[in-house]
Scaffold this active site. Structure first.
Site, PDB file in Angstrom:
ATOM      1  N   CYS A  90       0.834  -1.287   0.088  1.00  0.00           N
ATOM      2  CA  CYS A  90       0.149   0.145   0.121  1.00  0.00           C
ATOM      3  C   CYS A  90       0.833   1.507   0.038  1.00  0.00           C
ATOM      4  CB  CYS A  90      -0.991  -0.025   1.140  1.00  0.00           C
ATOM      5  SG  CYS A  90      -1.974  -1.757   1.185  1.00  0.00           S
ATOM      6  N   ASN A 108     -10.071  -0.719   0.889  1.00  0.00           N
ATOM      7  CA  ASN A 108      -8.717  -0.625   0.974  1.00  0.00           C
ATOM      8  C   ASN A 108      -8.365  -1.176  -0.559  1.00  0.00           C
ATOM      9  OD1 ASN A 108      -5.859  -0.990   1.036  1.00  0.00           O
ATOM     10  ND2 ASN A 108      -5.705  -1.758   3.035  1.00  0.00           N
ATOM     11  N   HIS A 123      -2.966   6.540   3.001  1.00  0.00           N
ATOM     12  CA  HIS A 123      -3.474   5.323   2.445  1.00  0.00           C
ATOM     13  C   HIS A 123      -4.820   5.262   3.230  1.00  0.00           C
ATOM     14  CE1 HIS A 123      -3.915   1.401   1.650  1.00  0.00           C
ATOM     15  NE2 HIS A 123      -3.339   0.878   2.805  1.00  0.00           N
TER      16      HIS A 123
HETATM   17  N1  ACO Z   1     -17.614  -8.520  11.414  1.00  0.00           N
HETATM   18  C1  ACO Z   1     -17.922  -8.632  12.677  1.00  0.00           C
HETATM   19  N2  ACO Z   1     -17.247  -8.819  13.552  1.00  0.00           N
HETATM   20  C2  ACO Z   1     -15.733  -9.137  13.625  1.00  0.00           C
HETATM   21  C3  ACO Z   1     -15.377  -9.043  12.208  1.00  0.00           C
HETATM   22  C4  ACO Z   1     -16.117  -8.585  10.917  1.00  0.00           C
HETATM   23  N3  ACO Z   1     -15.806  -8.462   9.695  1.00  0.00           N
HETATM   24  N4  ACO Z   1     -14.022  -8.989  12.428  1.00  0.00           N
HETATM   25  C5  ACO Z   1     -13.872  -9.232  13.466  1.00  0.00           C
HETATM   26  N5  ACO Z   1     -14.897  -9.340  14.258  1.00  0.00           N
HETATM   27  C6  ACO Z   1     -15.062  -9.611  15.824  1.00  0.00           C
HETATM   28  C7  ACO Z   1     -13.876 -10.330  16.463  1.00  0.00           C
HETATM   29  O1  ACO Z   1     -14.035 -11.753  16.201  1.00  0.00           O
HETATM   30  C8  ACO Z   1     -14.057  -9.796  17.880  1.00  0.00           C
HETATM   31  O2  ACO Z   1     -14.777 -10.486  18.485  1.00  0.00           O
HETATM   32  P1  ACO Z   1     -14.852 -10.835  19.940  1.00  0.00           P
HETATM   33  O3  ACO Z   1     -14.546  -9.665  20.786  1.00  0.00           O
HETATM   34  O4  ACO Z   1     -15.955 -11.463  20.197  1.00  0.00           O
HETATM   35  O5  ACO Z   1     -13.336 -11.519  19.976  1.00  0.00           O
HETATM   36  C9  ACO Z   1     -14.411  -8.215  17.507  1.00  0.00           C
HETATM   37  O6  ACO Z   1     -15.127  -8.154  16.441  1.00  0.00           O
HETATM   38  C10 ACO Z   1     -13.240  -7.349  17.699  1.00  0.00           C
HETATM   39  O7  ACO Z   1     -12.463  -7.895  16.617  1.00  0.00           O
HETATM   40  P2  ACO Z   1     -10.930  -6.933  16.611  1.00  0.00           P
HETATM   41  O8  ACO Z   1      -9.934  -7.881  15.549  1.00  0.00           O
HETATM   42  O9  ACO Z   1     -10.300  -6.551  18.065  1.00  0.00           O
HETATM   43  O10 ACO Z   1     -11.611  -5.731  15.841  1.00  0.00           O
HETATM   44  P3  ACO Z   1     -10.464  -4.346  15.462  1.00  0.00           P
HETATM   45  O11 ACO Z   1     -11.376  -3.096  16.118  1.00  0.00           O
HETATM   46  O12 ACO Z   1      -9.102  -4.490  15.701  1.00  0.00           O
HETATM   47  O13 ACO Z   1     -11.062  -4.066  13.980  1.00  0.00           O
HETATM   48  C11 ACO Z   1      -9.790  -4.498  11.673  1.00  0.00           C
HETATM   49  C12 ACO Z   1     -10.331  -5.098  12.963  1.00  0.00           C
HETATM   50  C13 ACO Z   1     -10.843  -3.749  11.002  1.00  0.00           C
HETATM   51  C14 ACO Z   1      -9.160  -5.542  10.893  1.00  0.00           C
HETATM   52  C15 ACO Z   1      -8.603  -3.567  12.416  1.00  0.00           C
HETATM   53  O14 ACO Z   1      -7.755  -4.439  13.392  1.00  0.00           O
HETATM   54  C16 ACO Z   1      -7.688  -3.134  11.247  1.00  0.00           C
HETATM   55  O15 ACO Z   1      -8.041  -2.252  10.578  1.00  0.00           O
HETATM   56  N6  ACO Z   1      -6.474  -3.255  11.082  1.00  0.00           N
HETATM   57  C17 ACO Z   1      -5.351  -2.878  10.058  1.00  0.00           C
HETATM   58  C18 ACO Z   1      -5.755  -3.715   8.958  1.00  0.00           C
HETATM   59  C19 ACO Z   1      -5.060  -2.880   7.703  1.00  0.00           C
HETATM   60  O16 ACO Z   1      -4.936  -1.620   7.634  1.00  0.00           O
HETATM   61  N7  ACO Z   1      -4.641  -3.953   6.761  1.00  0.00           N
HETATM   62  C20 ACO Z   1      -4.170  -3.144   5.611  1.00  0.00           C
HETATM   63  C21 ACO Z   1      -2.663  -3.284   5.491  1.00  0.00           C
HETATM   64  S1  ACO Z   1      -2.272  -2.416   3.820  1.00  0.00           S
HETATM   65  C22 ACO Z   1      -1.791  -3.501   2.731  1.00  0.00           C
HETATM   66  O17 ACO Z   1      -0.720  -3.709   2.626  1.00  0.00           O
HETATM   67  C23 ACO Z   1      -2.837  -4.386   2.032  1.00  0.00           C
END
Ligand code: ACO
Length: 326
Positions: free
Chosen positions: A116, A271, A241
């Site tokens: 990215c 993304n 990004h």
């Molecule tokens: N829908 C519903 N619930 C979900 C989902 C979903 N899609 N995904 C996870 N959950 C649940 C989890 O199981 C968890 O449940 P629990 O509390 O019962 O265990 C709860 O929601 C919270 O999950 P977290 O993983 O703590 O959620 P978080 O707030 O961290 O958000 C996310 C997850 C959106 C993936 C975030 O961590 C994020 O954006 N991280 C960065 C990702 C990123 O930027 N990646 C791209 C990099 S760039 C590249 O090179 C491609």
């Protein structure tokens, strides 16, 4: 990172283009495919819908052609094509070769894979080519992440999408425009947090990526600002990004740039990796948010983990800014 040497040939952006596939995938569509909900996705990411489909070459040709048309440039005038992508259509040859051929260009063409951060890597590389004598360079950022996304994995499927954005860079002798500061980074030790095997799907430790993303974006942006000799409050527009609105908000807050100065399109793009910064920049240009003399900060992060940033003094190269005679 050493500062750019004084008196090198610099460049300005003279054209821009964007493209996205036609197919829209909403959060509601995803909720029918997996255990998730519109509200969860909006609250945790800021994304409402995204576009999926198309090929890296096809989307690149569309955005590239638009950028060339807006710059008023014959494709044969381009001296080099830099295509940032993590999702080439083939391993060999580089997708840039097919884009070069379809656009009717006669020039060197190569792919850059910095995930990215790729578009900013490509833009900095293009400035280097211009410093070495190239006059016109086309920089495209394109990704088709839908092809490497596991559509049954809610951890990743709610985030990733497809798109493309392009800019034409033209050399300037007059000192207008200018890349004032830049920074590129990579940390191969973080590979396990975000990767895809060849032919496989993206695997991601979302929490760890989130934590590192904010830190490395802020660090990279601060290094570019310091190199440029400008402070965060002088920035008119930040183009980050587009991964997660919470990452953008946290990074802006730590940098001391009001969120109102951020260009954001992720609510309806998701993304799109290498395409996300040029898509957001293109939307900002369309909305007349960029004017000659403005300081613009581009900053990305991605798998690698990479980070990249650039501070640009916006020139008068766009058709609606041109004072004539270019
Ligand atoms: N829908 C519903 N619930 C979900 C989902 C979903 N899609 N995904 C996870 N959950 C649940 C989890 O199981 C968890 O449940 P629990 O509390 O019962 O265990 C709860 O929601 C919270 O999950 P977290 O993983 O703590 O959620 P978080 O707030 O961290 O958000 C996310 C997850 C959106 C993936 C975030 O961590 C994020 O954006 N991280 C960065 C990702 C990123 O930027 N990646 C791209 C990099 S760039 C590249 O090179 C491609």
């Amino acid at each position: 990172m050493p500062a750019p040497p004084a008196n090198i040939r610099n460049a300005i952006i003279t054209g821009w283009g964007t493209s996205q596939p036609e197919k829209i995938l909403t959060n509601h569509d995803l909720a029918e495919m997996m255990d998730t909900s519109h509200d969860w996705i909006v609250e945790r990411t800021g994304i409402h819908s995204r576009r999926v489909g198309g090929s890296t070459v096809g989307l690149s040709v569309e955005s590239g052609r638009q950028a060339l048309d807006r710059a008023g440039i014959d494709p044969k005038e381009i001296d080099a094509l830099v295509l940032a992508t993590t999702t080439p259509d083939r391993c060999v040859p580089a997708s840039s070769a097919a884009v070069q051929q379809e656009l009717g260009m006669r020039c060197g063409a190569f792919d850059v894979n910095a995930a990215c951060s790729g578009f900013v890597y490509g833009l900095v590389t293009a400035h280097g080519l211009i410093a070495m004598g190239a006059n016109k360079v086309l920089v495209i950022g394109t990704d088709t992440l839908a092809r490497i996304t596991d559509w049954s994995d809610r951890n990743t499927a709610v985030l990733f999408a497809d798109g493309s954005g392009a800019v034409v860079l033209e050399a300037t002798e007059s000192g207008e425009g200018q890349l004032l500061g830049w920074h590129l980074d990579a940390d191969g030790s973080a590979e396990r947090f975000l990767y895809a095997e060849i032919g496989g799907f993206i695997h991601m430790d979302g929490k760890e990526v989130f934590r590192r993303a904010v830190r490395i974006m802020v660090d990279s942006a601060q290094q570019s600002l310091a190199q440029a000799g400008v402070s965060a409050d002088e920035i008119s527009l930040i183009v980050p990004h587009q991964a997660n609105i919470r990452i953008i908000e946290a990074a802006c807050q730590r940098l001391g740039v009001p969120i109102e100065k951020a260009a954001t399109v992720l609510h309806n793009t998701g993304n799109t990796s290498s395409a996300s910064i040029p898509l957001a920049l293109g939307a900002a240009i369309d909305a007349n948010r960029v004017n000659p003399g403005d300081l613009v900060l581009l900053v990305g992060f991605g798998a690698g983990m990479t980070a990249a940033s650039a501070v640009l003094r916006w020139g008068d190269g766009l058709p609606h800014h041109r004072s004539g005679g270019r």
